[in-house]
Design an enzyme around this catalytic site. Structure first.
Site, PDB file in Angstrom:
ATOM      1  N   GLU A 195       0.864  -1.185   0.000  1.00  0.00           N
ATOM      2  CA  GLU A 195       0.000   0.000   0.000  1.00  0.00           C
ATOM      3  C   GLU A 195       0.898   1.232   0.000  1.00  0.00           C
ATOM      4  OE1 GLU A 195      -2.719   0.102   3.392  1.00  0.00           O
ATOM      5  OE2 GLU A 195      -2.611   2.283   3.468  1.00  0.00           O
ATOM      6  N   GLU A 239      -2.505  11.725   3.113  1.00  0.00           N
ATOM      7  CA  GLU A 239      -3.356  11.179   4.162  1.00  0.00           C
ATOM      8  C   GLU A 239      -3.145  11.951   5.455  1.00  0.00           C
ATOM      9  OE1 GLU A 239      -2.387   7.212   5.383  1.00  0.00           O
ATOM     10  OE2 GLU A 239      -4.343   6.908   6.283  1.00  0.00           O
TER      11      GLU A 239
HETATM   12  C1  LIG Z   1     -10.209   4.972   3.969  1.00  0.00           C
HETATM   13  O1  LIG Z   1      -9.001   5.583   4.143  1.00  0.00           O
HETATM   14  C2  LIG Z   1      -8.265   5.327   5.309  1.00  0.00           C
HETATM   15  C3  LIG Z   1      -7.012   6.035   5.199  1.00  0.00           C
HETATM   16  O2  LIG Z   1      -6.162   5.473   4.259  1.00  0.00           O
HETATM   17  C4  LIG Z   1      -8.067   3.838   5.507  1.00  0.00           C
HETATM   18  O3  LIG Z   1      -7.320   3.556   6.634  1.00  0.00           O
HETATM   19  C5  LIG Z   1      -9.386   3.220   5.577  1.00  0.00           C
HETATM   20  O4  LIG Z   1      -9.260   1.848   5.758  1.00  0.00           O
HETATM   21  C6  LIG Z   1     -10.139   3.527   4.328  1.00  0.00           C
HETATM   22  N1  LIG Z   1     -11.434   2.920   4.372  1.00  0.00           N
HETATM   23  C7  LIG Z   1     -11.777   2.094   3.434  1.00  0.00           C
HETATM   24  C8  LIG Z   1     -13.071   1.394   3.531  1.00  0.00           C
HETATM   25  O5  LIG Z   1     -11.087   1.902   2.504  1.00  0.00           O
END
Ligand SMILES: *[C@@H]1O[C@H](CO)[C@@H](O)[C@H](O)[C@H]1NC(C)=O
Ligand SMILES: *[C@@H]1O[C@H](CO)[C@@H](O)[C@H](O)[C@H]1NC(C)=O
Ligand SMILES: CC(=O)N[C@H]1CO[C@H](CO)[C@@H](O)[C@@H]1O
Length: 318
Positions: free
Chosen positions: A133, A138
Protein backbone atom coordinates in the site's frame (compact mmCIF):
# COMPACT_ATOMS: atom_id res chain seq x y z
CA UNK A 1 39.30 2.81 -23.96
CA UNK A 2 38.32 6.41 -24.32
CA UNK A 3 35.73 5.80 -27.00
CA UNK A 4 34.28 2.86 -25.07
CA UNK A 5 33.93 5.04 -21.98
CA UNK A 6 32.30 7.78 -24.03
CA UNK A 7 29.88 5.32 -25.62
CA UNK A 8 29.04 3.86 -22.24
CA UNK A 9 28.34 7.32 -20.86
CA UNK A 10 26.06 8.16 -23.78
CA UNK A 11 24.05 4.95 -23.51
CA UNK A 12 23.66 5.42 -19.75
CA UNK A 13 22.34 8.91 -20.33
CA UNK A 14 19.91 7.71 -22.97
CA UNK A 15 18.55 4.87 -20.87
CA UNK A 16 18.10 7.03 -17.75
CA UNK A 17 16.35 9.69 -19.80
CA UNK A 18 14.01 7.04 -21.25
CA UNK A 19 13.42 5.53 -17.84
CA UNK A 20 12.02 8.80 -16.49
CA UNK A 21 9.76 9.63 -19.44
CA UNK A 22 6.35 7.98 -19.31
CA UNK A 23 3.49 8.20 -21.84
CA UNK A 24 -0.06 8.97 -20.70
CA UNK A 25 -2.12 5.85 -19.98
CA UNK A 26 -5.33 7.07 -18.33
CA UNK A 27 -6.69 10.53 -17.65
CA UNK A 28 -9.63 10.83 -15.24
CA UNK A 29 -11.42 14.17 -15.36
CA UNK A 30 -15.02 15.11 -14.40
CA UNK A 31 -17.47 12.40 -15.51
CA UNK A 32 -14.45 10.16 -16.20
CA UNK A 33 -14.47 9.34 -12.47
CA UNK A 34 -17.95 7.81 -12.84
CA UNK A 35 -16.81 5.38 -15.55
CA UNK A 36 -13.12 4.83 -14.69
CA UNK A 37 -13.64 4.35 -10.95
CA UNK A 38 -16.16 2.30 -8.94
CA UNK A 39 -17.94 3.55 -5.85
CA UNK A 40 -17.36 0.97 -3.14
CA UNK A 41 -20.11 0.50 -0.57
CA UNK A 42 -17.97 -1.56 1.81
CA UNK A 43 -17.28 -1.49 5.55
CA UNK A 44 -14.17 0.44 6.62
CA UNK A 45 -11.53 -2.05 7.82
CA UNK A 46 -10.12 0.67 10.08
CA UNK A 47 -13.44 0.94 11.98
CA UNK A 48 -14.41 4.41 10.83
CA UNK A 49 -17.78 5.96 11.72
CA UNK A 50 -18.68 5.81 8.04
CA UNK A 51 -21.29 4.38 5.69
CA UNK A 52 -19.86 4.27 2.16
CA UNK A 53 -22.65 4.52 -0.42
CA UNK A 54 -22.89 3.11 -3.94
CA UNK A 55 -22.77 5.30 -7.06
CA UNK A 56 -26.55 5.66 -7.62
CA UNK A 57 -27.02 6.72 -3.97
CA UNK A 58 -24.04 9.07 -4.09
CA UNK A 59 -25.38 10.77 -7.23
CA UNK A 60 -28.96 10.91 -5.92
CA UNK A 61 -27.82 12.58 -2.68
CA UNK A 62 -25.31 14.78 -4.54
CA UNK A 63 -22.48 13.28 -2.49
CA UNK A 64 -20.79 12.60 -5.84
CA UNK A 65 -21.10 15.30 -8.49
CA UNK A 66 -19.42 15.43 -11.89
CA UNK A 67 -19.21 17.97 -14.70
CA UNK A 68 -16.90 18.06 -17.71
CA UNK A 69 -13.98 19.33 -15.64
CA UNK A 70 -14.81 18.73 -11.98
CA UNK A 71 -15.40 15.74 -9.75
CA UNK A 72 -16.65 16.35 -6.23
CA UNK A 73 -17.16 13.66 -3.59
CA UNK A 74 -18.15 14.43 -0.03
CA UNK A 75 -19.66 13.55 3.31
CA UNK A 76 -23.37 13.91 4.03
CA UNK A 77 -23.63 17.34 5.70
CA UNK A 78 -27.40 17.35 6.27
CA UNK A 79 -28.26 14.26 8.38
CA UNK A 80 -28.01 13.51 12.08
CA UNK A 81 -26.76 9.91 12.30
CA UNK A 82 -28.45 7.41 14.61
CA UNK A 83 -25.89 5.92 17.03
CA UNK A 84 -27.03 2.43 15.99
CA UNK A 85 -26.47 3.17 12.25
CA UNK A 86 -23.08 2.26 10.72
CA UNK A 87 -21.98 5.89 10.34
CA UNK A 88 -22.12 9.10 8.31
CA UNK A 89 -22.63 8.65 4.57
CA UNK A 90 -19.48 9.22 2.53
CA UNK A 91 -17.78 8.07 -0.66
CA UNK A 92 -14.92 5.74 -1.49
CA UNK A 93 -13.88 5.25 -5.11
CA UNK A 94 -11.41 2.77 -6.60
CA UNK A 95 -9.92 2.82 -10.10
CA UNK A 96 -11.03 0.00 -12.38
CA UNK A 97 -7.53 -0.25 -13.85
CA UNK A 98 -4.42 -1.42 -12.03
CA UNK A 99 -0.89 -0.09 -12.37
CA UNK A 100 2.58 -1.39 -11.52
CA UNK A 101 5.48 0.76 -12.80
CA UNK A 102 3.78 4.13 -13.29
CA UNK A 103 3.46 7.78 -12.41
CA UNK A 104 0.19 9.16 -11.04
CA UNK A 105 -0.52 12.89 -10.83
CA UNK A 106 -3.31 14.12 -8.52
CA UNK A 107 -4.56 17.63 -9.30
CA UNK A 108 -6.71 18.48 -6.27
CA UNK A 109 -8.52 21.79 -5.67
CA UNK A 110 -9.89 20.98 -2.23
CA UNK A 111 -9.53 18.13 0.25
CA UNK A 112 -11.91 17.20 3.08
CA UNK A 113 -11.43 19.19 6.27
CA UNK A 114 -13.00 19.20 9.72
CA UNK A 115 -12.92 17.44 13.08
CA UNK A 116 -13.15 13.66 12.77
CA UNK A 117 -12.21 13.58 9.07
CA UNK A 118 -9.69 11.03 7.78
CA UNK A 119 -9.25 11.52 4.03
CA UNK A 120 -6.78 9.61 1.88
CA UNK A 121 -5.55 9.35 -1.69
CA UNK A 122 -3.68 6.09 -1.92
CA UNK A 123 -2.86 3.00 -4.01
CA UNK A 124 -3.07 -0.63 -2.98
CA UNK A 125 -3.23 -4.20 -4.28
CA UNK A 126 -6.15 -6.61 -4.00
CA UNK A 127 -4.23 -8.83 -1.59
CA UNK A 128 -3.34 -6.74 1.46
CA UNK A 129 -0.71 -6.48 2.83
CA UNK A 130 1.11 -8.91 0.49
CA UNK A 131 0.78 -6.53 -2.48
CA UNK A 132 1.56 -3.44 -0.45
CA UNK A 133 0.00 0.00 0.00
CA UNK A 134 1.27 3.48 -0.88
CA UNK A 135 -0.43 6.35 0.96
CA UNK A 136 0.22 9.48 -1.03
CA UNK A 137 -1.86 12.04 0.81
CA UNK A 138 -3.36 11.18 4.16
CA UNK A 139 -4.08 12.77 7.52
CA UNK A 140 -6.75 13.37 10.18
CA UNK A 141 -8.57 16.14 12.05
CA UNK A 142 -6.91 18.92 9.99
CA UNK A 143 -3.58 18.15 11.65
CA UNK A 144 -0.98 19.47 9.26
CA UNK A 145 1.43 17.17 8.52
CA UNK A 146 0.90 15.74 5.51
CA UNK A 147 2.41 12.30 5.49
CA UNK A 148 3.31 9.73 2.82
CA UNK A 149 3.55 6.14 4.02
CA UNK A 150 4.17 2.59 2.77
CA UNK A 151 2.52 -0.46 4.37
CA UNK A 152 3.87 -3.91 3.45
CA UNK A 153 4.37 -7.51 4.53
CA UNK A 154 7.48 -8.46 6.56
CA UNK A 155 11.09 -7.58 5.66
CA UNK A 156 10.70 -4.14 4.16
CA UNK A 157 12.28 -1.14 5.86
CA UNK A 158 13.64 2.28 4.96
CA UNK A 159 16.87 3.96 6.10
CA UNK A 160 16.25 6.51 8.89
CA UNK A 161 18.39 9.14 7.20
CA UNK A 162 20.61 9.91 4.24
CA UNK A 163 17.91 9.85 1.57
CA UNK A 164 17.50 12.54 -1.11
CA UNK A 165 14.09 13.69 0.13
CA UNK A 166 12.81 17.00 1.46
CA UNK A 167 10.50 15.37 4.06
CA UNK A 168 11.49 13.78 7.33
CA UNK A 169 11.34 10.00 7.99
CA UNK A 170 9.21 9.45 11.09
CA UNK A 171 8.93 5.63 11.08
CA UNK A 172 11.12 3.19 9.16
CA UNK A 173 9.62 -0.33 9.34
CA UNK A 174 7.03 -0.70 6.55
CA UNK A 175 5.77 -4.07 7.89
CA UNK A 176 2.11 -3.78 8.94
CA UNK A 177 2.81 -6.22 11.80
CA UNK A 178 5.37 -3.84 13.36
CA UNK A 179 4.49 -0.78 15.46
CA UNK A 180 0.71 -1.17 15.20
CA UNK A 181 0.64 -0.78 11.39
CA UNK A 182 2.34 2.64 11.49
CA UNK A 183 4.15 1.74 8.25
CA UNK A 184 7.23 3.65 7.08
CA UNK A 185 6.21 7.29 6.89
CA UNK A 186 7.73 10.54 5.75
CA UNK A 187 6.34 13.85 6.96
CA UNK A 188 6.28 16.68 4.48
CA UNK A 189 7.81 20.04 5.28
CA UNK A 190 6.29 21.91 2.36
CA UNK A 191 3.83 24.60 3.40
CA UNK A 192 0.17 24.06 2.44
CA UNK A 193 0.48 20.31 1.92
CA UNK A 194 -2.57 19.30 4.00
CA UNK A 195 -5.93 20.38 5.34
CA UNK A 196 -6.97 24.00 5.77
CA UNK A 197 -3.64 25.40 4.53
CA UNK A 198 -3.82 23.19 1.43
CA UNK A 199 -7.37 24.37 0.72
CA UNK A 200 -6.58 28.01 1.49
CA UNK A 201 -3.96 27.96 -1.24
CA UNK A 202 -6.36 26.47 -3.81
CA UNK A 203 -5.06 22.95 -3.29
CA UNK A 204 -2.20 21.63 -5.36
CA UNK A 205 -0.55 18.68 -7.00
CA UNK A 206 0.61 15.37 -5.58
CA UNK A 207 2.57 13.01 -7.80
CA UNK A 208 3.89 9.51 -7.22
CA UNK A 209 6.43 7.57 -9.28
CA UNK A 210 6.78 3.86 -8.69
CA UNK A 211 9.47 1.71 -10.33
CA UNK A 212 10.96 -1.65 -9.36
CA UNK A 213 13.71 0.11 -7.39
CA UNK A 214 12.09 3.15 -5.75
CA UNK A 215 8.87 5.01 -4.92
CA UNK A 216 8.85 8.81 -4.87
CA UNK A 217 6.16 11.31 -3.84
CA UNK A 218 6.19 15.01 -4.75
CA UNK A 219 3.94 17.86 -3.64
CA UNK A 220 3.52 21.36 -5.12
CA UNK A 221 1.06 23.95 -3.83
CA UNK A 222 -1.30 25.38 -6.49
CA UNK A 223 0.64 28.61 -7.08
CA UNK A 224 4.12 27.30 -6.40
CA UNK A 225 6.28 28.75 -9.22
CA UNK A 226 8.21 25.47 -9.43
CA UNK A 227 5.23 23.28 -10.45
CA UNK A 228 6.59 21.44 -13.51
CA UNK A 229 4.72 22.25 -16.73
CA UNK A 230 3.86 18.58 -17.32
CA UNK A 231 2.28 18.40 -13.84
CA UNK A 232 0.39 21.67 -14.10
CA UNK A 233 -1.17 20.73 -17.43
CA UNK A 234 -1.54 17.04 -18.21
CA UNK A 235 -0.07 16.17 -21.60
CA UNK A 236 1.10 13.19 -23.61
CA UNK A 237 4.12 12.44 -21.39
CA UNK A 238 5.79 13.32 -18.10
CA UNK A 239 9.50 13.46 -17.36
CA UNK A 240 10.08 12.88 -13.65
CA UNK A 241 13.82 13.61 -14.02
CA UNK A 242 12.91 17.29 -14.22
CA UNK A 243 10.79 17.34 -11.07
CA UNK A 244 13.53 17.94 -8.49
CA UNK A 245 13.92 16.41 -5.03
CA UNK A 246 10.80 14.49 -3.95
CA UNK A 247 9.09 15.06 -0.63
CA UNK A 248 9.42 11.32 0.08
CA UNK A 249 11.81 8.73 -1.35
CA UNK A 250 11.46 5.03 -0.59
CA UNK A 251 14.34 2.84 -1.78
CA UNK A 252 15.06 -0.87 -2.22
CA UNK A 253 18.17 -1.14 0.02
CA UNK A 254 16.26 -3.02 2.73
CA UNK A 255 13.09 -3.71 0.77
CA UNK A 256 12.62 -5.71 -2.41
CA UNK A 257 10.03 -3.41 -3.98
CA UNK A 258 8.98 -5.90 -6.69
CA UNK A 259 8.38 -8.57 -4.05
CA UNK A 260 6.37 -6.28 -1.74
CA UNK A 261 4.23 -4.35 -4.22
CA UNK A 262 1.81 -5.90 -6.71
CA UNK A 263 -0.52 -4.28 -9.27
CA UNK A 264 -2.28 -1.37 -7.55
CA UNK A 265 -5.66 0.32 -7.79
CA UNK A 266 -6.00 4.01 -6.97
CA UNK A 267 -8.37 4.68 -4.06
CA UNK A 268 -9.72 8.02 -2.88
CA UNK A 269 -11.85 7.97 0.27
CA UNK A 270 -13.07 9.87 3.28
CA UNK A 271 -13.70 8.07 6.54
CA UNK A 272 -14.32 9.42 10.07
CA UNK A 273 -12.88 8.57 13.48
CA UNK A 274 -11.80 4.89 13.61
CA UNK A 275 -8.33 3.53 14.33
CA UNK A 276 -6.46 6.78 13.68
CA UNK A 277 -8.68 9.87 13.50
CA UNK A 278 -10.76 8.71 16.48
CA UNK A 279 -7.88 8.24 18.92
CA UNK A 280 -7.98 10.91 21.66
CA UNK A 281 -4.37 11.97 21.06
CA UNK A 282 -5.23 12.84 17.44
CA UNK A 283 -8.89 13.85 17.80
CA UNK A 284 -8.72 15.88 21.06
CA UNK A 285 -5.09 16.72 21.73
CA UNK A 286 -3.56 17.45 18.31
CA UNK A 287 -6.84 18.08 16.48
CA UNK A 288 -8.31 20.26 19.23
CA UNK A 289 -11.74 18.69 18.60
CA UNK A 290 -14.58 18.47 21.18
CA UNK A 291 -16.10 15.51 23.04
CA UNK A 292 -15.76 12.09 21.46
CA UNK A 293 -15.23 11.65 17.75
CA UNK A 294 -18.20 9.31 17.15
CA UNK A 295 -20.65 11.60 18.98
CA UNK A 296 -19.39 14.60 17.05
CA UNK A 297 -19.76 12.83 13.71
CA UNK A 298 -23.25 11.58 14.57
CA UNK A 299 -24.66 14.88 15.81
CA UNK A 300 -23.13 17.73 13.78
CA UNK A 301 -23.99 17.45 10.08
CA UNK A 302 -23.10 21.07 9.28
CA UNK A 303 -19.58 20.52 10.65
CA UNK A 304 -19.06 18.47 7.45
CA UNK A 305 -19.79 21.26 4.96
CA UNK A 306 -16.11 21.40 4.06
CA UNK A 307 -15.57 17.64 4.17
CA UNK A 308 -15.30 17.26 0.40
CA UNK A 309 -12.81 16.41 -2.30
CA UNK A 310 -12.83 18.64 -5.39
CA UNK A 311 -10.62 16.89 -7.91
CA UNK A 312 -9.53 18.53 -11.15
CA UNK A 313 -8.02 15.29 -12.44
CA UNK A 314 -5.98 12.17 -11.85
CA UNK A 315 -3.56 11.35 -14.66
CA UNK A 316 -1.67 8.08 -14.91
CA UNK A 317 1.45 7.59 -17.04
CA UNK A 318 2.89 4.15 -17.66
C1 LIG B 1 -10.21 4.97 3.97
O1 LIG B 1 -9.00 5.58 4.14
C2 LIG B 1 -8.26 5.33 5.31
C3 LIG B 1 -7.01 6.04 5.20
O2 LIG B 1 -6.16 5.47 4.26
C4 LIG B 1 -8.07 3.84 5.51
O3 LIG B 1 -7.32 3.56 6.63
C5 LIG B 1 -9.39 3.22 5.58
O4 LIG B 1 -9.26 1.85 5.76
C6 LIG B 1 -10.14 3.53 4.33
N1 LIG B 1 -11.43 2.92 4.37
C7 LIG B 1 -11.78 2.09 3.43
C8 LIG B 1 -13.07 1.39 3.53
O5 LIG B 1 -11.09 1.90 2.50
C1 LIG C 1 -24.59 19.39 -6.12
O1 LIG C 1 -23.28 19.79 -5.78
C2 LIG C 1 -22.72 20.75 -6.65
C3 LIG C 1 -21.28 20.96 -6.24
O2 LIG C 1 -21.15 21.30 -4.91
C4 LIG C 1 -23.53 22.01 -6.64
O3 LIG C 1 -22.97 22.95 -7.52
C5 LIG C 1 -24.95 21.69 -7.05
O4 LIG C 1 -25.74 22.84 -6.95
C6 LIG C 1 -25.51 20.61 -6.18
N1 LIG C 1 -26.79 20.19 -6.72
C7 LIG C 1 -27.87 20.17 -5.97
C8 LIG C 1 -29.13 19.71 -6.64
O5 LIG C 1 -27.87 20.51 -4.82
C1 LIG D 1 1.95 22.87 6.25
C2 LIG D 1 2.34 21.92 7.30
O1 LIG D 1 1.59 21.69 8.19
N1 LIG D 1 3.48 21.32 7.20
C3 LIG D 1 3.92 20.38 8.23
C4 LIG D 1 4.37 19.11 7.56
O2 LIG D 1 5.02 18.26 8.47
C5 LIG D 1 6.11 18.84 9.16
C6 LIG D 1 6.76 17.76 9.97
O3 LIG D 1 5.94 17.29 10.96
C7 LIG D 1 5.62 20.01 9.98
O4 LIG D 1 6.70 20.60 10.70
C8 LIG D 1 5.01 21.02 9.05
O5 LIG D 1 4.48 22.09 9.79
Amino acid sequence: MRSTAALFAVSTLVSSALAATYPLKDSFVGQGFLSGFSHQAIPDPTHGRVNYVDQPTALAQNLSFATDNTFIMRADSFSVVDPSAPGRNSVRIQSNNQYTTHVSVYDIRHMPQGCGTWPAAWELGQNWPAQGEVDILEGTNDIEPNQSTLHTSANCAMPASGLAQSGKAVTTDCDVAANGNAGCGVQATAPNSYGKSFNGAGGGFYAMERTSTFIKVWFWSRNDPTVPADVKTAGATVNTDAWGTPEALFVNDQCDINAHFGPHNIVINLTFCGDWAGLPQFYNTLGNCPGTCNDFVNNNPSAFNDAFWDIAGVHVYE
